[in-house]
Design a protein around this motif. Structure first.
Motif, PDB file in Angstrom:
ATOM      1  N   GLN A   1       0.840  -1.289   0.019  1.00  0.00           N
ATOM      2  CA  GLN A   1      -0.131  -0.063   0.054  1.00  0.00           C
ATOM      3  C   GLN A   1       0.898   1.228  -0.064  1.00  0.00           C
ATOM      4  O   GLN A   1       0.314   2.230   0.279  1.00  0.00           O
ATOM      5  CB  GLN A   1      -1.051  -0.047   1.100  1.00  0.00           C
ATOM      6  CG  GLN A   1      -1.740  -1.189   1.247  1.00  0.00           C
ATOM      7  CD  GLN A   1      -2.540  -1.233   2.693  1.00  0.00           C
ATOM      8  OE1 GLN A   1      -3.463  -0.427   2.947  1.00  0.00           O
ATOM      9  NE2 GLN A   1      -2.452  -2.042   3.510  1.00  0.00           N
ATOM     10  N   ARG A   2       2.005   1.179  -0.250  1.00  0.00           N
ATOM     11  CA  ARG A   2       3.242   2.460  -0.263  1.00  0.00           C
ATOM     12  C   ARG A   2       2.608   3.436  -1.091  1.00  0.00           C
ATOM     13  O   ARG A   2       2.128   3.093  -2.265  1.00  0.00           O
ATOM     14  CB  ARG A   2       4.544   1.947  -0.481  1.00  0.00           C
ATOM     15  CG  ARG A   2       4.730   1.149  -1.848  1.00  0.00           C
ATOM     16  CD  ARG A   2       6.076   0.733  -2.098  1.00  0.00           C
ATOM     17  NE  ARG A   2       6.327   0.083  -3.349  1.00  0.00           N
ATOM     18  CZ  ARG A   2       6.048  -1.207  -3.802  1.00  0.00           C
ATOM     19  NH1 ARG A   2       5.184  -2.066  -3.126  1.00  0.00           N
ATOM     20  NH2 ARG A   2       6.332  -1.526  -4.942  1.00  0.00           N
ATOM     21  N   ALA A   3       2.836   4.457  -0.993  1.00  0.00           N
ATOM     22  CA  ALA A   3       2.907   5.683  -1.812  1.00  0.00           C
ATOM     23  C   ALA A   3       3.575   5.526  -3.040  1.00  0.00           C
ATOM     24  O   ALA A   3       4.787   5.121  -3.071  1.00  0.00           O
ATOM     25  CB  ALA A   3       2.898   6.881  -1.062  1.00  0.00           C
ATOM     26  N   ALA A   4       2.822   6.116  -4.051  1.00  0.00           N
ATOM     27  CA  ALA A   4       3.743   6.069  -5.424  1.00  0.00           C
ATOM     28  C   ALA A   4       5.183   6.774  -5.637  1.00  0.00           C
ATOM     29  O   ALA A   4       5.954   6.356  -6.272  1.00  0.00           O
ATOM     30  CB  ALA A   4       2.632   6.492  -6.624  1.00  0.00           C
ATOM     31  N   ASP A   5       5.131   7.894  -4.863  1.00  0.00           N
ATOM     32  CA  ASP A   5       6.276   8.512  -4.932  1.00  0.00           C
ATOM     33  C   ASP A   5       7.241   8.555  -3.733  1.00  0.00           C
ATOM     34  O   ASP A   5       8.395   9.302  -3.410  1.00  0.00           O
ATOM     35  CB  ASP A   5       6.012   9.967  -4.930  1.00  0.00           C
ATOM     36  CG  ASP A   5       5.208  10.525  -3.503  1.00  0.00           C
ATOM     37  OD1 ASP A   5       4.671   9.604  -2.854  1.00  0.00           O
ATOM     38  OD2 ASP A   5       5.153  11.895  -3.772  1.00  0.00           O
ATOM     39  N   THR A   6       7.166   7.458  -3.056  1.00  0.00           N
ATOM     40  CA  THR A   6       7.964   6.998  -1.890  1.00  0.00           C
ATOM     41  C   THR A   6       9.492   6.790  -2.306  1.00  0.00           C
ATOM     42  O   THR A   6       9.677   6.172  -3.508  1.00  0.00           O
ATOM     43  CB  THR A   6       7.673   5.516  -1.145  1.00  0.00           C
ATOM     44  OG1 THR A   6       8.582   5.500   0.154  1.00  0.00           O
ATOM     45  CG2 THR A   6       7.436   4.625  -2.012  1.00  0.00           C
ATOM     46  N   PRO A   7      10.502   7.515  -1.659  1.00  0.00           N
ATOM     47  CA  PRO A   7      11.903   7.199  -1.872  1.00  0.00           C
ATOM     48  C   PRO A   7      12.454   5.866  -1.537  1.00  0.00           C
ATOM     49  O   PRO A   7      13.621   5.583  -1.627  1.00  0.00           O
ATOM     50  CB  PRO A   7      12.286   8.436  -1.414  1.00  0.00           C
ATOM     51  CG  PRO A   7      11.714   8.699   0.013  1.00  0.00           C
ATOM     52  CD  PRO A   7      10.279   8.477  -0.526  1.00  0.00           C
TER      53      PRO A   7
ATOM     54  N   GLY B   1       5.151  -0.788  15.267  1.00  0.00           N
ATOM     55  CA  GLY B   1       3.701  -1.591  15.225  1.00  0.00           C
ATOM     56  C   GLY B   1       3.199  -1.154  14.080  1.00  0.00           C
ATOM     57  O   GLY B   1       3.765  -0.573  12.989  1.00  0.00           O
ATOM     58  N   LYS B   2       1.819  -1.548  13.806  1.00  0.00           N
ATOM     59  CA  LYS B   2       1.125  -1.461  12.309  1.00  0.00           C
ATOM     60  C   LYS B   2       1.056  -0.013  12.058  1.00  0.00           C
ATOM     61  O   LYS B   2       1.252   0.276  10.918  1.00  0.00           O
ATOM     62  CB  LYS B   2      -0.215  -2.116  12.621  1.00  0.00           C
ATOM     63  CG  LYS B   2      -1.015  -2.325  11.286  1.00  0.00           C
ATOM     64  CD  LYS B   2      -2.391  -2.701  11.520  1.00  0.00           C
ATOM     65  CE  LYS B   2      -2.986  -2.832  10.166  1.00  0.00           C
ATOM     66  NZ  LYS B   2      -4.580  -3.595  10.298  1.00  0.00           N
ATOM     67  N   ALA B   3       0.760   0.569  13.186  1.00  0.00           N
ATOM     68  CA  ALA B   3       0.646   2.332  12.729  1.00  0.00           C
ATOM     69  C   ALA B   3       1.730   2.785  12.226  1.00  0.00           C
ATOM     70  O   ALA B   3       1.853   3.650  11.175  1.00  0.00           O
ATOM     71  CB  ALA B   3      -0.130   3.181  13.890  1.00  0.00           C
ATOM     72  N   ALA B   4       2.845   2.404  12.883  1.00  0.00           N
ATOM     73  CA  ALA B   4       4.342   3.155  12.274  1.00  0.00           C
ATOM     74  C   ALA B   4       4.565   2.545  10.954  1.00  0.00           C
ATOM     75  O   ALA B   4       5.093   3.263  10.173  1.00  0.00           O
ATOM     76  CB  ALA B   4       5.155   2.893  13.313  1.00  0.00           C
ATOM     77  N   LEU B   5       4.443   1.417  10.713  1.00  0.00           N
ATOM     78  CA  LEU B   5       4.419   0.700   9.489  1.00  0.00           C
ATOM     79  C   LEU B   5       3.823   1.562   8.324  1.00  0.00           C
ATOM     80  O   LEU B   5       4.266   2.044   7.205  1.00  0.00           O
ATOM     81  CB  LEU B   5       4.093  -0.708   9.216  1.00  0.00           C
ATOM     82  CG  LEU B   5       5.090  -1.787  10.071  1.00  0.00           C
ATOM     83  CD1 LEU B   5       4.160  -3.185  10.275  1.00  0.00           C
ATOM     84  CD2 LEU B   5       6.344  -1.643   9.431  1.00  0.00           C
ATOM     85  N   MET B   6       2.436   1.589   8.420  1.00  0.00           N
ATOM     86  CA  MET B   6       1.533   2.308   7.689  1.00  0.00           C
ATOM     87  C   MET B   6       1.980   3.946   7.424  1.00  0.00           C
ATOM     88  O   MET B   6       1.959   4.321   6.516  1.00  0.00           O
ATOM     89  CB  MET B   6       0.250   2.412   8.019  1.00  0.00           C
ATOM     90  CG  MET B   6      -0.297   0.950   8.175  1.00  0.00           C
ATOM     91  SD  MET B   6      -0.301   0.182   6.295  1.00  0.00           S
ATOM     92  CE  MET B   6      -1.112   1.360   5.216  1.00  0.00           C
ATOM     93  N   ALA B   7       2.706   4.397   8.555  1.00  0.00           N
ATOM     94  CA  ALA B   7       2.980   5.924   8.505  1.00  0.00           C
ATOM     95  C   ALA B   7       4.094   5.760   7.434  1.00  0.00           C
ATOM     96  O   ALA B   7       4.484   6.871   6.681  1.00  0.00           O
ATOM     97  CB  ALA B   7       3.172   6.425   9.777  1.00  0.00           C
ATOM     98  N   ALA B   8       5.264   4.965   7.603  1.00  0.00           N
ATOM     99  CA  ALA B   8       6.254   4.895   6.898  1.00  0.00           C
ATOM    100  C   ALA B   8       6.091   4.925   5.338  1.00  0.00           C
ATOM    101  O   ALA B   8       6.840   5.242   4.440  1.00  0.00           O
ATOM    102  CB  ALA B   8       7.055   3.837   7.098  1.00  0.00           C
ATOM    103  N   VAL B   9       5.138   3.964   5.191  1.00  0.00           N
ATOM    104  CA  VAL B   9       4.730   4.163   3.488  1.00  0.00           C
ATOM    105  C   VAL B   9       3.706   4.773   3.111  1.00  0.00           C
ATOM    106  O   VAL B   9       3.314   5.013   1.750  1.00  0.00           O
ATOM    107  CB  VAL B   9       4.303   2.638   3.209  1.00  0.00           C
ATOM    108  CG1 VAL B   9       5.440   1.588   3.851  1.00  0.00           C
ATOM    109  CG2 VAL B   9       3.081   2.050   4.119  1.00  0.00           C
ATOM    110  N   GLN B  10       2.781   5.353   3.941  1.00  0.00           N
ATOM    111  CA  GLN B  10       1.957   6.360   3.654  1.00  0.00           C
ATOM    112  C   GLN B  10       1.804   7.681   4.547  1.00  0.00           C
ATOM    113  O   GLN B  10       1.087   8.133   5.349  1.00  0.00           O
ATOM    114  CB  GLN B  10       0.433   5.791   3.755  1.00  0.00           C
ATOM    115  CG  GLN B  10      -0.043   4.869   2.626  1.00  0.00           C
ATOM    116  CD  GLN B  10      -1.187   4.394   2.860  1.00  0.00           C
ATOM    117  OE1 GLN B  10      -1.961   4.751   3.773  1.00  0.00           O
ATOM    118  NE2 GLN B  10      -1.640   3.223   2.025  1.00  0.00           N
ATOM    119  N   PRO B  11       3.006   8.377   4.357  1.00  0.00           N
ATOM    120  CA  PRO B  11       3.436   9.637   5.323  1.00  0.00           C
ATOM    121  C   PRO B  11       2.416  10.477   4.954  1.00  0.00           C
ATOM    122  O   PRO B  11       1.707  10.640   3.772  1.00  0.00           O
ATOM    123  CB  PRO B  11       4.728  10.005   4.975  1.00  0.00           C
ATOM    124  CG  PRO B  11       4.883   9.538   3.568  1.00  0.00           C
ATOM    125  CD  PRO B  11       3.989   8.392   3.515  1.00  0.00           C
ATOM    126  N   ALA B  12       2.212  11.610   5.921  1.00  0.00           N
ATOM    127  CA  ALA B  12       1.424  12.919   5.618  1.00  0.00           C
ATOM    128  C   ALA B  12       2.038  13.757   4.654  1.00  0.00           C
ATOM    129  O   ALA B  12       3.219  13.522   4.641  1.00  0.00           O
ATOM    130  CB  ALA B  12       1.134  13.491   6.948  1.00  0.00           C
TER     131      ALA B  12
END
Length: 331
Positions: free
Chosen positions: A191-197, A284-295
Motif C-alpha cells: 500500500q506504499r505511496a507511489a512517490d516514496t523514496p 507497530g502496524k500504525a508506524a509501518l503504515m505511516a512509513a509507507v503512507q506519510p502525511a
C-alpha cells in the motif's frame, strides 16, 4: 447342571452390574484433589502414561480404569503432549477430548512497540514456564534457527501479546512474532505511496522503527514520517536522536551529549545521510503504515512540545524559534 446354570446367571449378572457401573462412571464428573488440578503429558506418551499422569496430577480415580476408558474411547485418535488443566465437573470424556484437541494451558507474553531485540529477549527470559531454548544463542545463530540466516534480528518481530503453551519453547513465540511481522510488513509495502523514496520493504521497516521511537502521540506518526520522507527525497540527513542512542548501545547513560552527535557511527544520522543499516526497534502496524503512507507536508523539522505532541516546521528559522519556545523556555 443346576449349579452351573446358577453360576452362569451370577456371572452374567455381575458382568451387567460391572457394565452398568462402568457406564455410570463415565457419566459422572471426575473426582479431583482440588477444584483445579494440572497434569503434564510428555511427548510421545501412551494412553497408559496419560492416565497415570492424570492420577499423579490429582485426578482421583484408578489409573487402570482411566486407561481402559481412554483405550476404548480414543479409537484412532492421538493425544497431544503438554500441560493441561482439569477442572471440577469434567468427565473422563471431557478430559480425553481436551488431550486429543491439545487444549493446553496457555500463558501470555507481551512484546511492546518500540522495544529493541535485547528487550524482547529479556522479556522472554522472564516469561513464566517458557523453555529458554535460545539461551546462549547469538543473534546470528538464533536467526538461522528461525530460518532467516544473515538477517538482522532487530525489528523483525511484531509487537503484540502472544499466548504459548506452558513449557513450550521461546523459539515458538519468536517464530510466531517473526511471521506476523513479515505479514504486516508485506501488507504495508503493498500500500506504499507511489512517490516514496523507499526502495524495499526492509527500508520501510527501518523508517517505521525510527517513527515508532520518535512518536509521543499516535496522531503525529504520519507527520513525523512525512518529515523523514521529505529529508530522504532531498538528501538531507535524518538527524534523529534515537538512531544515535541505538548506535551507542550500552554506552548510553541516559544523557545524549554533543560529542555523541558528532562521533561517526553507522547509526549516526547526523554524520551520515540516508537510513541506518538496520531497524532500531520493533514498529507497530500504525508506524509501518505511516512509513509507507506519510502525511503530505512541507515540514522538514519537528520538536517536542513537552506534552507528548510535536511542533512541525518548514524552515530552519521557524524550527529554531520552536526550539526556543518549547525546549529553552522562550530564551
Amino acid at each position: 447342571m443346576r449349579f452351573l446354570f446358577k453360576l452362569l446367571v451370577l456371572l452374567v449378572a455381575l458382568a451387567l452390574a460391572a457394565g452398568a457401573a462402568a457406564w455410570w462412571w463415565t457419566t459422572q464428573p471426575l473426582a479431583l484433589a482440588a477444584p483445579k488440578v494440572e497434569i503434564s503429558v510428555p511427548g510421545g506418551a501412551s494412553l497408559r502414561t496419560a492416565a497415570n499422569q492424570a492420577v499423579k496430577g490429582g485426578v482421583q480415580t484408578h489409573a487402570d480404569l482411566l486407561y481402559w476408558y481412554f483405550r476404548l474411547a480414543a479409537r484412532d485418535q492421538h493425544i497431544q503432549p503438554g500441560a493441561y488443566e482439569v477442572t471440577a465437573g469434567m468427565r473422563a470424556a471431557d478430559l480425553l477430548d481436551k488431550l486429543v484437541r491439545g487444549d493446553r494451558i496457555e500463558l501470555p507474553v507481551t512484546l511492546v512497540e518500540g522495544w529493541t531485540f535485547k528487550q524482547v529477549r529479556e522479556a522472554l527470559a522472564k516469561a513464566e514456564s517458557l523453555t529458554q531454548e535460545s539461551a546462549g544463542m547469538s543473534e546470528a545463530e538464533l536467526m538461522k534457527q528461525l530460518g532467516k540466516p544473515g538477517v538482522p534480528a532487530e525489528g523483525r518481530f511484531f509487537p503484540d501479546t502472544y499466548r504459548y503453551a506452558k513449557n513450550s519453547s521461546d523459539l515458538g513465540v519468536l517464530r510466531h512474532a517473526m511471521r506476523l511481522m513479515d505479514e504486516r510488513l508485506a501488507a504495508a509495502w503493498s500500500q506504499r505511496a507511489a512517490d516514496t523514496p523507499l526502495k524495499s520493504p526492509e527500508q520501510a521497516l527501518t523508517l517505521a522503527s525510527i517513527v515508532e521511537k520518535e512518536t509521543g502521540k499516535p496522531e503525529d506518526r504520519p507527520l513525523i514520517a512525512g518529515v523523514f520522507i521529505n529529508r530522504l527525497k532531498i538528501g538531507m540527513p535524518l538527524q534523529t536522536d534515537p538512531t544515535v542512542i541505538y548506535g551507542l548501545g550500552d554506552k548510553f547513560d541516559g544523557n545524549l551529549r554533543k560529542r555523541d552527535l558528532t562521533t561517526d557511527t553507522p547509526y549516526n544520522t547526523y554524520t551520515r545521510k540516508g537510513l541506518p543499516p538496520t531497524p532500531i526497534a520493533m514498529p507497530g502496524k500504525a508506524a509501518l503504515m505511516a512509513a509507507v503512507q506519510p502525511a503530505e507536508t512541507r515540514a522538514l523539522y519537528f520538536v517536542a512540545r513537552g506534552d507528548g505532541t510535536s511542533h512541525f516546521s518548514g524552515s530552519l528559522g521557524e524550527h529554531n524559534a520552536a526550539v526556543r519556545k518549547y525546549q529553552l523556555g522562550g530564551q
